[in-house]
Every structure is written in C-alpha cells, then in structure tokens.
Design a protein around this motif. Structure first.
Motif, PDB file in Angstrom:
ATOM      1  N   LEU A 131       1.982 -21.756 -14.522  1.00  0.00           N
ATOM      2  CA  LEU A 131       2.438 -20.534 -13.860  1.00  0.00           C
ATOM      3  C   LEU A 131       1.373 -19.441 -13.942  1.00  0.00           C
ATOM      4  O   LEU A 131       1.054 -18.791 -12.941  1.00  0.00           O
ATOM      5  CB  LEU A 131       3.739 -20.054 -14.486  1.00  0.00           C
ATOM      6  CG  LEU A 131       4.975 -20.885 -14.138  1.00  0.00           C
ATOM      7  CD1 LEU A 131       6.118 -20.576 -15.110  1.00  0.00           C
ATOM      8  CD2 LEU A 131       5.428 -20.622 -12.708  1.00  0.00           C
ATOM      9  N   PHE A 132       0.817 -19.254 -15.123  1.00  0.00           N
ATOM     10  CA  PHE A 132      -0.184 -18.202 -15.298  1.00  0.00           C
ATOM     11  C   PHE A 132      -1.482 -18.516 -14.546  1.00  0.00           C
ATOM     12  O   PHE A 132      -2.159 -17.609 -14.070  1.00  0.00           O
ATOM     13  CB  PHE A 132      -0.501 -18.005 -16.779  1.00  0.00           C
ATOM     14  CG  PHE A 132       0.527 -17.184 -17.515  1.00  0.00           C
ATOM     15  CD1 PHE A 132       0.717 -15.844 -17.219  1.00  0.00           C
ATOM     16  CD2 PHE A 132       1.302 -17.746 -18.516  1.00  0.00           C
ATOM     17  CE1 PHE A 132       1.653 -15.077 -17.898  1.00  0.00           C
ATOM     18  CE2 PHE A 132       2.247 -16.994 -19.206  1.00  0.00           C
ATOM     19  CZ  PHE A 132       2.430 -15.657 -18.889  1.00  0.00           C
ATOM     20  N   SER A 133      -1.845 -19.787 -14.449  1.00  0.00           N
ATOM     21  CA  SER A 133      -3.154 -20.147 -13.901  1.00  0.00           C
ATOM     22  C   SER A 133      -3.135 -20.470 -12.414  1.00  0.00           C
ATOM     23  O   SER A 133      -4.201 -20.576 -11.801  1.00  0.00           O
ATOM     24  CB  SER A 133      -3.743 -21.340 -14.665  1.00  0.00           C
ATOM     25  OG  SER A 133      -2.934 -22.498 -14.498  1.00  0.00           O
ATOM     26  N   TYR A 134      -1.967 -20.619 -11.824  1.00  0.00           N
ATOM     27  CA  TYR A 134      -1.913 -21.066 -10.422  1.00  0.00           C
ATOM     28  C   TYR A 134      -2.682 -20.136  -9.486  1.00  0.00           C
ATOM     29  O   TYR A 134      -3.455 -20.597  -8.638  1.00  0.00           O
ATOM     30  CB  TYR A 134      -0.465 -21.197  -9.948  1.00  0.00           C
ATOM     31  CG  TYR A 134      -0.379 -21.523  -8.472  1.00  0.00           C
ATOM     32  CD1 TYR A 134      -0.693 -22.799  -8.013  1.00  0.00           C
ATOM     33  CD2 TYR A 134      -0.024 -20.554  -7.540  1.00  0.00           C
ATOM     34  CE1 TYR A 134      -0.653 -23.097  -6.655  1.00  0.00           C
ATOM     35  CE2 TYR A 134       0.019 -20.844  -6.183  1.00  0.00           C
ATOM     36  CZ  TYR A 134      -0.290 -22.113  -5.749  1.00  0.00           C
ATOM     37  OH  TYR A 134      -0.268 -22.407  -4.406  1.00  0.00           O
ATOM     38  N   ALA A 135      -2.479 -18.831  -9.622  1.00  0.00           N
ATOM     39  CA  ALA A 135      -3.128 -17.890  -8.703  1.00  0.00           C
ATOM     40  C   ALA A 135      -4.641 -18.022  -8.746  1.00  0.00           C
ATOM     41  O   ALA A 135      -5.316 -17.941  -7.708  1.00  0.00           O
ATOM     42  CB  ALA A 135      -2.716 -16.462  -9.036  1.00  0.00           C
ATOM     43  N   LYS A 136      -5.180 -18.268  -9.933  1.00  0.00           N
ATOM     44  CA  LYS A 136      -6.630 -18.356 -10.079  1.00  0.00           C
ATOM     45  C   LYS A 136      -7.167 -19.716  -9.655  1.00  0.00           C
ATOM     46  O   LYS A 136      -8.292 -19.828  -9.144  1.00  0.00           O
ATOM     47  CB  LYS A 136      -7.007 -18.064 -11.524  1.00  0.00           C
ATOM     48  CG  LYS A 136      -8.483 -17.787 -11.749  1.00  0.00           C
ATOM     49  CD  LYS A 136      -8.715 -17.212 -13.128  1.00  0.00           C
ATOM     50  CE  LYS A 136     -10.172 -16.790 -13.299  1.00  0.00           C
ATOM     51  NZ  LYS A 136     -10.403 -16.136 -14.607  1.00  0.00           N
ATOM     52  N   GLU A 137      -6.364 -20.765  -9.844  1.00  0.00           N
ATOM     53  CA  GLU A 137      -6.841 -22.122  -9.594  1.00  0.00           C
ATOM     54  C   GLU A 137      -6.579 -22.614  -8.180  1.00  0.00           C
ATOM     55  O   GLU A 137      -7.179 -23.604  -7.749  1.00  0.00           O
ATOM     56  CB  GLU A 137      -6.178 -23.108 -10.571  1.00  0.00           C
ATOM     57  CG  GLU A 137      -6.633 -22.969 -12.007  1.00  0.00           C
ATOM     58  CD  GLU A 137      -6.052 -24.061 -12.887  1.00  0.00           C
ATOM     59  OE1 GLU A 137      -5.013 -24.647 -12.501  1.00  0.00           O
ATOM     60  OE2 GLU A 137      -6.625 -24.320 -13.951  1.00  0.00           O
ATOM     61  N   ARG A 138      -5.696 -21.963  -7.431  1.00  0.00           N
ATOM     62  CA  ARG A 138      -5.190 -22.564  -6.195  1.00  0.00           C
ATOM     63  C   ARG A 138      -6.270 -22.826  -5.147  1.00  0.00           C
ATOM     64  O   ARG A 138      -6.102 -23.691  -4.290  1.00  0.00           O
ATOM     65  CB  ARG A 138      -4.077 -21.703  -5.607  1.00  0.00           C
ATOM     66  CG  ARG A 138      -4.522 -20.371  -5.004  1.00  0.00           C
ATOM     67  CD  ARG A 138      -3.315 -19.518  -4.651  1.00  0.00           C
ATOM     68  NE  ARG A 138      -3.659 -18.345  -3.879  1.00  0.00           N
ATOM     69  CZ  ARG A 138      -4.167 -17.226  -4.379  1.00  0.00           C
ATOM     70  NH1 ARG A 138      -4.400 -17.142  -5.686  1.00  0.00           N
ATOM     71  NH2 ARG A 138      -4.440 -16.196  -3.597  1.00  0.00           N
ATOM     72  N   GLY A 186      -9.575 -23.390  -6.081  1.00  0.00           N
ATOM     73  CA  GLY A 186     -10.710 -24.005  -6.760  1.00  0.00           C
ATOM     74  C   GLY A 186     -10.612 -25.518  -6.794  1.00  0.00           C
ATOM     75  O   GLY A 186      -9.650 -26.117  -6.301  1.00  0.00           O
ATOM     76  N   PRO A 187     -11.614 -26.172  -7.414  1.00  0.00           N
ATOM     77  CA  PRO A 187     -11.639 -27.641  -7.441  1.00  0.00           C
ATOM     78  C   PRO A 187     -10.498 -28.255  -8.230  1.00  0.00           C
ATOM     79  O   PRO A 187     -10.137 -29.411  -7.994  1.00  0.00           O
ATOM     80  CB  PRO A 187     -13.000 -27.964  -8.082  1.00  0.00           C
ATOM     81  CG  PRO A 187     -13.367 -26.725  -8.839  1.00  0.00           C
ATOM     82  CD  PRO A 187     -12.811 -25.591  -8.051  1.00  0.00           C
TER      83      PRO A 187
END
Length: 304
Positions: free
Chosen positions: A217-224, A226-227
């Motif tokens: 949940l916390f990382s989705y915005a940053k990872e969406r 990216g690789p």
C-alpha cells in the motif's frame, strides 16, 4: 487514497535511535554497499529509525544487528534485485549468497556477500545454539531464491495471479528473515518446539502478511511506473479487473483479515512461556513500527 492503517499494538522507539542510525550508515559505508546516490537516499530514509521502531526493546548491540540487517535488505533491493536486472543475472548471484549463509566463502566476493558474512558472524555470536542462526539463514536463502521469481516478473512484464502473488510475497518481502532474529533481539531464545508451535507459526505468518500488504500500500504510488510495478498486490488486483479504488480497498481488507488472524493466534497463546510472549510482542512491534515508519519515510514519499 490509502486510508490510515491502524495497529492495536503500542508504538515504541528505542532510545538508541540516533546512535543506531549513524552506526548503520557507517557500517554500510565500511562494506561499500552504497554509491553516493544511494547513500543520499539512505540518509534521508533513516533505516536505523525503522530498526529502532521494530526492535525497540533490544539492547544497543542487538539492535545494531537488526538495523544492519534491515539496511542490507533495503540495499540489496535497491542496488541488486529491484532493478532491470534479468532473471539469469539475479539467479547467478544466489549461489555465493547461499555459500556465505552456510558458513562458507563466496567464490566471487562482493560488498554484499562480505556484509552478509559479517551479519552471519554476529548473529552466530549471540545464537549460542538456540537455532536462531539456522532459522535466519534458511529464511535468507528462501528470500534470495524468491528474488529470481520477482526478476522473471520484471523481465517479462508479467503480473502474477493473485494466488501466486500471495504465496510468494511472504518470501519476497524478507519478513521471515527479520522475524527470525526477534528472539535474538529480545535475548529470550525460542526452543525448536516453541518456534514450530502451531499458534506461534500462525501468528508469524499472519504478521508477515500484515507487514507486506502494508508495504504494498505504501509503495504502490512510487513503484507503479517503475520496473518493479508487477510485484505489488494493488497492481495484481488492478490487473485482475479491479479499479484502483477497489484494489486499495481489497488490499486493506486482506490486511485487516491477516491482523485478525494474528491477534487470534496471540490470544490463544496468552499466558504462555515468557520467551514466547516476548516473541509475540516482537511481532506486534514490527506491525506498529513499520506503519509508523512508512507513513513518514522518504522511501514512500510519492503519493497517489
């Protein structure tokens, strides 16, 4: 769009937090884990603070092991695993990690295998035959193997099925590695019988699910974009046909269900041996500490 994530467990932080933060950065520098770019990122992210929140009860020396392990795992993700590296390149890294975890030497030493050997030596020093070293090493080996699966998803731009993702996420998240040293951090080792008790295992697995779902949940915005975009529960649910709002709500519901399972398992073991109670408290500290840390960390600063 992410609602506040609650925790029924107290929020605590070690009084050694600033010492730990400085020392874990010095440790990473001494082992040459980070280039200047990643060093700046790690200074802002303050992984020593994470350790101080998730192992708040540990002595200064034992807390340092937890902090350095967390730093190694984040560095391995950022520098080695969660890059565009293909599955073949990732797989070739695993044998030397395995050799080091088994007490041997890497055939082609790297800063990461040297730092891993240092961690193994320090955990062994405190293990004293309790089994913590073996459990940690086994969890680390499984974590390393699971990275090849994640690398295949990245290389093929393949979003896994929900069942496959939930199965593999327990290992790709490395939570079993950091939970394995909770008895070392508490100073109250568990016997093999206690470690394999059904309620202890149920609480452990449920706590793993809570923390990795929170991380997604916390990382989705940053990872969406990216690789590593395919390796996130929210992305898996979106690929399965949910809207983003539905995917987030479903992830939160799965997180809450796991938290309920964990609390039920802990309740069944209420009044058990002091070392078991200390371990279960340690699981709770990981849930509350990781939420508190992630909510303000620069690592997850990009918002939807």
């Amino acid at each position: 769009m992410i609602p506040p994530l609650s925790s029924p467990f107290p929020s605590e932080i070690s009084p050694h937090v600033e010492e730990i933060q400085a020392a874990t950065m010095a440790w990473a520098a001494a082992h040459r884990l980070l280039d200047p770019h990643h060093t700046r990122q790690f200074l802002r992210a303050r992984y020593g603070e994470l350790a101080a929140r998730v192992y708040p009860y540990a002595t200064r020396e034992r807390l340092q092991i937890g902090a350095d392990l967390c730093t190694w795992l984040f560095a391995a993700d950022d520098v080695i695993f969660e890059t565009s590296r293909g599955v073949a390149d990732t797989a070739r890294l695993i044998p030397d990690m395995w050799r080091v975890l088994e007490g041997g030497q890497a055939r082609e030493p790297t800063p990461f295998t040297e730092a891993l050997a240092d961690l193994r030596e320090r955990i062994d020093r405190y293990d004293r035959g309790s089994g913590a070293l073996r459990r940690w090493a086994d969890a680390m080996i499984t974590y390393a193997l699971s990275q090849a699966w994640e690398a295949a998803n990245r290389e093929l731009t393949l979003v896994p099925s929900l069942d496959d993702y939930r199965c593999m996420r327990r290992d790709t998240g490395a939570m079993f590695t950091v939970f394995a040293i909770i008895p070392l951090a508490t100073g109250l080792p568990l016997t093999e019988r206690q470690w394999t008790d059904p309620d202890v295992r149920a609480a452990t697995v449920a706590a793993v699910d809570v923390v990795v779902y929170d991380n997604d949940l916390f990382s989705y915005a940053k990872e969406r974009l990216g690789p590593n975009a395919p390796n996130n529960l929210v992305a898996v649910l979106v690929a399965a046909g949910r809207t983003l709002r539905q995917a987030i709500a479903e992830t939160v519901a799965m997180r809450e269900a796991a938290l309920a399972r964990m609390r039920a398992a802990c309740e069944r073991d209420r009044g058990g041996a002091p070392e078991v109670q200390a371990y279960l408290r340690g699981l709770g500290c990981w849930i509350s500490g990781s939420v508190d840390y992630s909510a303000s960390s620069s690592r997850y600063a990009t918002m939807l």
